[in-house]
Design a protein around this motif. Sequence first.
Motif, mmCIF file in Angstrom:
data_model
loop_
_atom_site.group_PDB
_atom_site.id
_atom_site.type_symbol
_atom_site.label_atom_id
_atom_site.label_comp_id
_atom_site.label_asym_id
_atom_site.label_seq_id
_atom_site.Cartn_x
_atom_site.Cartn_y
_atom_site.Cartn_z
ATOM 1 N N ILE A 93 -46.632 11.793 -20.780
ATOM 2 C CA ILE A 93 -47.532 10.831 -20.150
ATOM 3 C C ILE A 93 -46.966 10.546 -18.761
ATOM 4 C CG2 ILE A 93 -48.469 8.495 -20.241
ATOM 5 C CD1 ILE A 93 -48.003 8.684 -23.342
ATOM 6 N N ILE A 94 -47.806 10.654 -17.754
ATOM 7 C CA ILE A 94 -47.357 10.413 -16.388
ATOM 8 C C ILE A 94 -48.087 9.200 -15.834
ATOM 9 C CG2 ILE A 94 -47.123 11.354 -14.066
ATOM 10 C CD1 ILE A 94 -47.146 14.125 -15.344
ATOM 11 N N ASP A 95 -47.320 8.184 -15.454
ATOM 12 C CA ASP A 95 -47.849 6.976 -14.837
ATOM 13 C C ASP A 95 -47.847 7.199 -13.329
ATOM 14 O OD1 ASP A 95 -48.620 4.408 -14.174
ATOM 15 O OD2 ASP A 95 -46.642 3.534 -14.532
ATOM 16 N N LEU A 96 -49.038 7.405 -12.765
ATOM 17 C CA LEU A 96 -49.179 7.652 -11.334
ATOM 18 C C LEU A 96 -49.529 6.367 -10.604
ATOM 19 C CD1 LEU A 96 -51.283 10.938 -11.472
ATOM 20 C CD2 LEU A 96 -48.889 10.722 -10.797
ATOM 21 N N PRO A 97 -49.209 6.303 -9.318
ATOM 22 C CA PRO A 97 -49.597 5.117 -8.547
ATOM 23 C C PRO A 97 -51.115 5.043 -8.394
ATOM 24 C CG PRO A 97 -48.631 6.768 -7.103
ATOM 25 C CD PRO A 97 -48.485 7.273 -8.507
ATOM 26 N N SER A 98 -51.611 3.844 -8.235
ATOM 27 C CA SER A 98 -53.059 3.661 -8.104
ATOM 28 C C SER A 98 -53.513 3.736 -6.653
ATOM 29 C CB SER A 98 -53.464 2.313 -8.696
ATOM 30 O OG SER A 98 -52.773 1.274 -8.024
ATOM 31 N N ARG A 99 -52.584 3.881 -5.742
ATOM 32 C CA ARG A 99 -52.938 3.973 -4.337
ATOM 33 C C ARG A 99 -52.196 5.147 -3.711
ATOM 34 N NH1 ARG A 99 -49.327 2.295 -6.355
ATOM 35 N NH2 ARG A 99 -47.319 1.802 -5.544
ATOM 36 N N ASN A 100 -52.626 5.565 -2.561
ATOM 37 C CA ASN A 100 -51.967 6.649 -1.826
ATOM 38 C C ASN A 100 -51.806 7.922 -2.648
ATOM 39 O OD1 ASN A 100 -51.677 4.810 0.287
ATOM 40 N ND2 ASN A 100 -49.674 4.170 -0.419
ATOM 41 N N VAL A 101 -52.871 8.358 -3.262
ATOM 42 C CA VAL A 101 -52.823 9.599 -4.038
ATOM 43 C C VAL A 101 -52.636 10.762 -3.063
ATOM 44 C CG1 VAL A 101 -54.093 11.107 -5.586
ATOM 45 C CG2 VAL A 101 -54.209 8.630 -5.880
ATOM 46 N N VAL A 118 -56.697 3.941 -15.880
ATOM 47 C CA VAL A 118 -56.670 2.499 -16.122
ATOM 48 C C VAL A 118 -56.877 1.849 -14.761
ATOM 49 C CG1 VAL A 118 -55.310 0.529 -16.932
ATOM 50 C CG2 VAL A 118 -55.097 2.764 -18.053
ATOM 51 N N SER A 119 -57.983 1.112 -14.626
ATOM 52 C CA SER A 119 -58.310 0.561 -13.326
ATOM 53 C C SER A 119 -57.795 -0.858 -13.135
ATOM 54 C CB SER A 119 -59.820 0.594 -13.104
ATOM 55 O OG SER A 119 -60.476 -0.162 -14.092
#
Length: 124
Positions: A93-101, A118-119
């Motif tokens: 499972i990779i938790d990515l940032p919600s900004r600056n993709v 998850v928004s």
Amino acid sequence: SQSPVCLVDADQNFCNTSGWLNLNPTHSLSDLAKSRSGGVDDTLLTQLLTHHESGLAILYGCHNVEDTVPGGLPPHLWEPLMESLRNKFRTVIIDLPSRNVDPVHQWLVEQADHVLTVSQIDVL
């Protein structure tokens, strides 16, 4: 045999997973980025992981916010890291940032078998 689950905290700017799980990581993706290593073998991967009492293995983005590496983990290290994780764990499972993709985050999503977005985080 593969271990069940690994959580990768790929949001190297905030590194908040350790607080949620009440753990104090000793190694992180920042260590891998600083090592300038060309690959990720099982020994290095084992050193980087922190284990929760539930059996969950966690690869933290950084020890704390002061430990971040500008630009995060270099793109050339993600592919060998993901290959090592896939060989060691049934589920990653990779938790990515919600900004600056960026292109690395896009590549990680493209490699996924499943994507869950998850928004908003609400704690009930």
